[in-house]
Design an enzyme around this catalytic site. Structure first.
Site, PDB file in Angstrom:
ATOM      1  N   TRP A  36       0.751  -1.420   0.223  1.00  0.00           N
ATOM      2  CA  TRP A  36       0.595   0.029   0.437  1.00  0.00           C
ATOM      3  C   TRP A  36       0.767   1.700   0.140  1.00  0.00           C
ATOM      4  CZ3 TRP A  36      -5.050   1.788   0.532  1.00  0.00           C
ATOM      5  CH2 TRP A  36      -5.634   3.321   1.393  1.00  0.00           C
ATOM      6  N   ASN A  38       0.462   5.521   0.338  1.00  0.00           N
ATOM      7  CA  ASN A  38      -0.332   6.700  -0.562  1.00  0.00           C
ATOM      8  C   ASN A  38       0.187   7.950  -0.009  1.00  0.00           C
ATOM      9  OD1 ASN A  38      -1.201   5.932   3.115  1.00  0.00           O
ATOM     10  ND2 ASN A  38      -0.913   8.012   3.497  1.00  0.00           N
ATOM     11  N   ASP A  39       0.033   9.180   0.576  1.00  0.00           N
ATOM     12  CA  ASP A  39       0.908  10.615   0.047  1.00  0.00           C
ATOM     13  C   ASP A  39       1.961  10.744  -0.402  1.00  0.00           C
ATOM     14  OD1 ASP A  39      -1.374  10.557   1.877  1.00  0.00           O
ATOM     15  OD2 ASP A  39      -0.398  11.591   3.506  1.00  0.00           O
ATOM     16  N   GLN A  55       3.575   7.409   1.604  1.00  0.00           N
ATOM     17  CA  GLN A  55       3.232   7.219   3.257  1.00  0.00           C
ATOM     18  C   GLN A  55       3.776   5.667   1.935  1.00  0.00           C
ATOM     19  OE1 GLN A  55       1.962   8.488   6.537  1.00  0.00           O
ATOM     20  NE2 GLN A  55       3.902   8.709   5.301  1.00  0.00           N
ATOM     21  N   PHE A  98       4.366   9.343   9.728  1.00  0.00           N
ATOM     22  CA  PHE A  98       2.843  10.401   8.693  1.00  0.00           C
ATOM     23  C   PHE A  98       3.753  11.177   7.801  1.00  0.00           C
ATOM     24  CE2 PHE A  98      -1.356   9.397  11.105  1.00  0.00           C
ATOM     25  CZ  PHE A  98      -1.438   7.806  11.095  1.00  0.00           C
ATOM     26  N   SER A  99       3.221  11.483   7.316  1.00  0.00           N
ATOM     27  CA  SER A  99       3.432  12.684   6.323  1.00  0.00           C
ATOM     28  C   SER A  99       4.228  13.645   6.675  1.00  0.00           C
ATOM     29  CB  SER A  99       2.429  13.142   5.485  1.00  0.00           C
ATOM     30  OG  SER A  99       1.768  11.864   4.585  1.00  0.00           O
ATOM     31  N   ARG A 167      -0.269  17.203  11.993  1.00  0.00           N
ATOM     32  CA  ARG A 167       0.753  16.887  10.610  1.00  0.00           C
ATOM     33  C   ARG A 167       1.262  17.552  10.108  1.00  0.00           C
ATOM     34  NH1 ARG A 167      -4.418  14.434  11.577  1.00  0.00           N
ATOM     35  NH2 ARG A 167      -5.703  13.883   9.874  1.00  0.00           N
ATOM     36  N   ASP A 168       1.772  16.956   9.034  1.00  0.00           N
ATOM     37  CA  ASP A 168       2.338  16.866   7.845  1.00  0.00           C
ATOM     38  C   ASP A 168       3.337  18.162   7.421  1.00  0.00           C
ATOM     39  OD1 ASP A 168       0.210  14.392   7.180  1.00  0.00           O
ATOM     40  OD2 ASP A 168      -0.898  15.788   6.915  1.00  0.00           O
ATOM     41  N   TRP A 304      -9.928   8.357  -0.331  1.00  0.00           N
ATOM     42  CA  TRP A 304      -9.672   7.287   0.886  1.00  0.00           C
ATOM     43  C   TRP A 304     -10.604   5.969   0.798  1.00  0.00           C
ATOM     44  CZ3 TRP A 304      -5.978   5.658   3.820  1.00  0.00           C
ATOM     45  CH2 TRP A 304      -4.789   6.359   4.075  1.00  0.00           C
TER      46      TRP A 304
HETATM   47  C1  FRU Z   1      -3.572  12.274   4.299  1.00  0.00           C
HETATM   48  C2  FRU Z   1      -2.813  11.720   5.416  1.00  0.00           C
HETATM   49  C3  FRU Z   1      -2.075  12.496   6.145  1.00  0.00           C
HETATM   50  C4  FRU Z   1      -1.135  11.757   7.420  1.00  0.00           C
HETATM   51  C5  FRU Z   1      -1.383  10.648   6.406  1.00  0.00           C
HETATM   52  C6  FRU Z   1      -1.113   8.906   7.071  1.00  0.00           C
HETATM   53  O1  FRU Z   1      -3.869  11.170   3.451  1.00  0.00           O
HETATM   54  O2  FRU Z   1      -4.265  11.214   6.178  1.00  0.00           O
HETATM   55  O3  FRU Z   1      -2.736  13.633   7.086  1.00  0.00           O
HETATM   56  O4  FRU Z   1      -0.112  12.025   7.315  1.00  0.00           O
HETATM   57  O5  FRU Z   1      -1.947  10.539   5.436  1.00  0.00           O
HETATM   58  O6  FRU Z   1      -1.141   8.102   6.418  1.00  0.00           O
END
Ligand code: FRU
Length: 505
Positions: A36, A38-39, A55, A98-99, A167-168, A304
């Site tokens: 998997w 993601n970001d 991610q 996380f991101s 975050r991020d 998502w």
């Molecule tokens: C966005 C998010 C971020 C977080 C990450 C976790 O898609 O929810 O805010 O850091 O994904 O995987």
């Protein structure tokens, strides 16, 4: 030092990614080795190359404890996979890295700034995820987590700010040092983008808010990016819990671009707010400033809500968009696939002034790894047609369609028959600017995705397809009298060549 958790992730990827079927792996869009993603994270220049982290949960095709996967490129199209960069292996990030973002330091090292997540069981039995900002520093392959982590905690938040949703971080450098923005949930329960400053990249101070949501555009704002572009200042955010506003924003996880001017405190005064991408699969975009001055954006080409509807036999879930060059035209964000993509075009197949009425196929126009542009206009300037339709990724069973109606100025992309065996959102509509019924549609297909760019990037719309690759027919149809020009290139990526041969521009 490579921790046991990081070693395990690296070994897992090395051992099992060769088993991912070719059909699942896009030809030129970034994915993980396996599992998997993601970001996008840490999209940045380092030692003259472009690095991208993401991610990553290699072990299963579903979200799990977040690692950072890692690739790099010289031309945004051909990517070299590097070992997994971060694992959740410290007390302050044990439940996920996380991101975040990355930057090159003056001493030649690379700094990663990310969100460390630590879950703690509460007295009532619930779990709370505490989020802090952390640093790791390395050489472009291996990273050491900073002994002073976390560098930003609840103590750095303005009054009412939640350390559950903090975050991020996105970092950048100016003459007076390092700056970063991060998403936070203020006391009204929505989102705001906080600004921090640091002289050395390690010690940070809160400096104010760049912008606040006030529950107007969704709730918590994730994954901010803040940068100058064509004389304006631009903030990109990815709001959770959006409500649709006409055809501009859709429900769920959306993306928002705020264009305006920042004051001397870097607070953004809004002039225009728009969606970034009008498709189904687009979230958490991040940009970099390329060495030639272009602002380039990449995003997670997923959503998502629909990402969870995957066949469990799938080995790879999630891919990035094609990197896109950004600019501002008439106050709006313009996106175009990076020009380097054109270096991978095969022979041009083109038609001009093709009259349409019934469904029409054109010799040589088909494929699933292609760059296709269609210009549509009324055959008789005084007589407007009712609709034009482009059928893609088609056979007797499957198809995805792009329809344009000049009277309403609305484009509709429909992948209902695109192969998803789930009751998920499959259709999106969005308004475009059309002069006298003319429209230009550029479609980038890479096996299981479609990215549509309308009128030279005025609108972009991204979609994951689940269609078998054998469905590669393309056809054109109209109700009314229409003329089209078509230009198509197959895209080729020689697997045999050295990844980093002379493809750079
Ligand atoms: C966005 C998010 C971020 C977080 C990450 C976790 O898609 O929810 O805010 O850091 O994904 O995987």
């Amino acid at each position: 030092m490579v921790s046991e958790k990081l070693r395990k992730a690296r070994d897992f990827e090395d051992q099992y990614s060769p088993f991912v079927p070719e059909e699942e792996r896009p030809a030129f869009h970034v994915t993980g080795g396996i599992g998997w993603i993601n970001d996008p994270n840490g999209f940045s220049v380092y030692k003259g190359e472009y690095h991208l982290f993401f991610q990553y949960h290699p072990y299963r095709p579903i979200w799990g404890p977040m690692h950072w996967g890692h690739v790099k490129t010289r031309d945004f199209i051909r990517w070299e996979r590097l070992p997994v960069a971060l694992a959740p292996d410290q007390p302050y990030d044990k439940d996920g890295c996380f991101s975040g973002s990355a930057i090159e330091l003056e001493d030649g090292r690379q700094l990663l700034m990310y969100t460390g997540v630590r879950a703690e069981r509460q007295e009532d039995g619930t779990l709370k995820n505490y989020q802090t900002q952390c640093i790791a520093i390395g050489d472009g392959i291996n990273y050491e987590k900073y002994e002073g982590n976390p560098v930003l905690t609840a103590a750095d938040l303005p009054k009412g700010g939640s350390d559950i949703d903090f975050r991020d971080p996105k970092i950048w450098k100016e003459e007076d040092g390092f700056w970063a923005v991060a998403g936070n949930r203020p006391s009204d329960g929505s989102g705001s983008i906080l600004l921090f400053h640091s002289e050395d990249g390690l010690h940070w101070q809160y400096k104010g808010r760049v912008a606040s949501c006030h529950c107007q555009y969704g709730k918590m704002w994730e994954c901010p990016d803040f940068f100058p572009l064509d004389g304006m200042d631009v903030l990109l955010v990815s709001p959770q819990e959006m409500m649709p506003t006409g055809l501009e924003f859709h429900a769920g996880n959306g993306t928002v671009c705020i264009i305006g001017k920042a004051n001397e405190k870097k607070h953004l005064i809004r002039e225009n707010v728009q969606a970034i991408d009008y498709g189904i699969d687009f979230y958490a975009p991040q940009t970099l400033l390329a060495q030639d001055g272009r602002r380039i954006m990449i995003a997670w080409m997923q959503n998502w809500d629909t990402a969870r509807s995957q066949l469990m036999t799938t080995r790879l879930v999630g891919q990035m968009t094609v990197p896109r060059e950004l600019s501002i035209r008439d106050g709006r964000l313009i996106q175009q696939p990076v020009r380097e993509l054109e270096n991978y075009r095969g022979p041009r197949i083109a038609y001009r002034n093709v009259p349409l009425s019934t469904e029409t196929h054109l010799m040589g126009i088909r494929g699933r790894i292609i760059d296709l542009t269609v210009n549509v206009r009324p055959a008789n300037g005084n007589l407007m047609y009712r609709w034009f339709k482009l059928h893609l990724a088609k056979d007797g069973e499957y198809e995805t369609t792009i329809r344009f109606k000049p009277d309403s100025g609305i484009v509709r992309v429909d992948r209902t028959r695109g192969g998803f065996p789930f009751d998920i959102v499959n259709m999106r509509e969005f308004p475009v600017y059309s002069k006298n019924g003319s429209i230009k549609l550029r479609c980038i297909l890479d096996k299981k995705s479609l990215e549509l760019f309308v009128n030279d990037g005025e609108q972009a719309a991204s979609f994951v397809l689940h269609t078998p690759l054998s469905a590669d027919v393309i056809s054109f149809e109209a109700d009314g009298e229409v003329l089209i020009d078509v230009e198509k290139y197959d895209l080729f990526f020689d697997a045999g060549e050295d990844e980093f041969s002379d493809t750079a521009q």
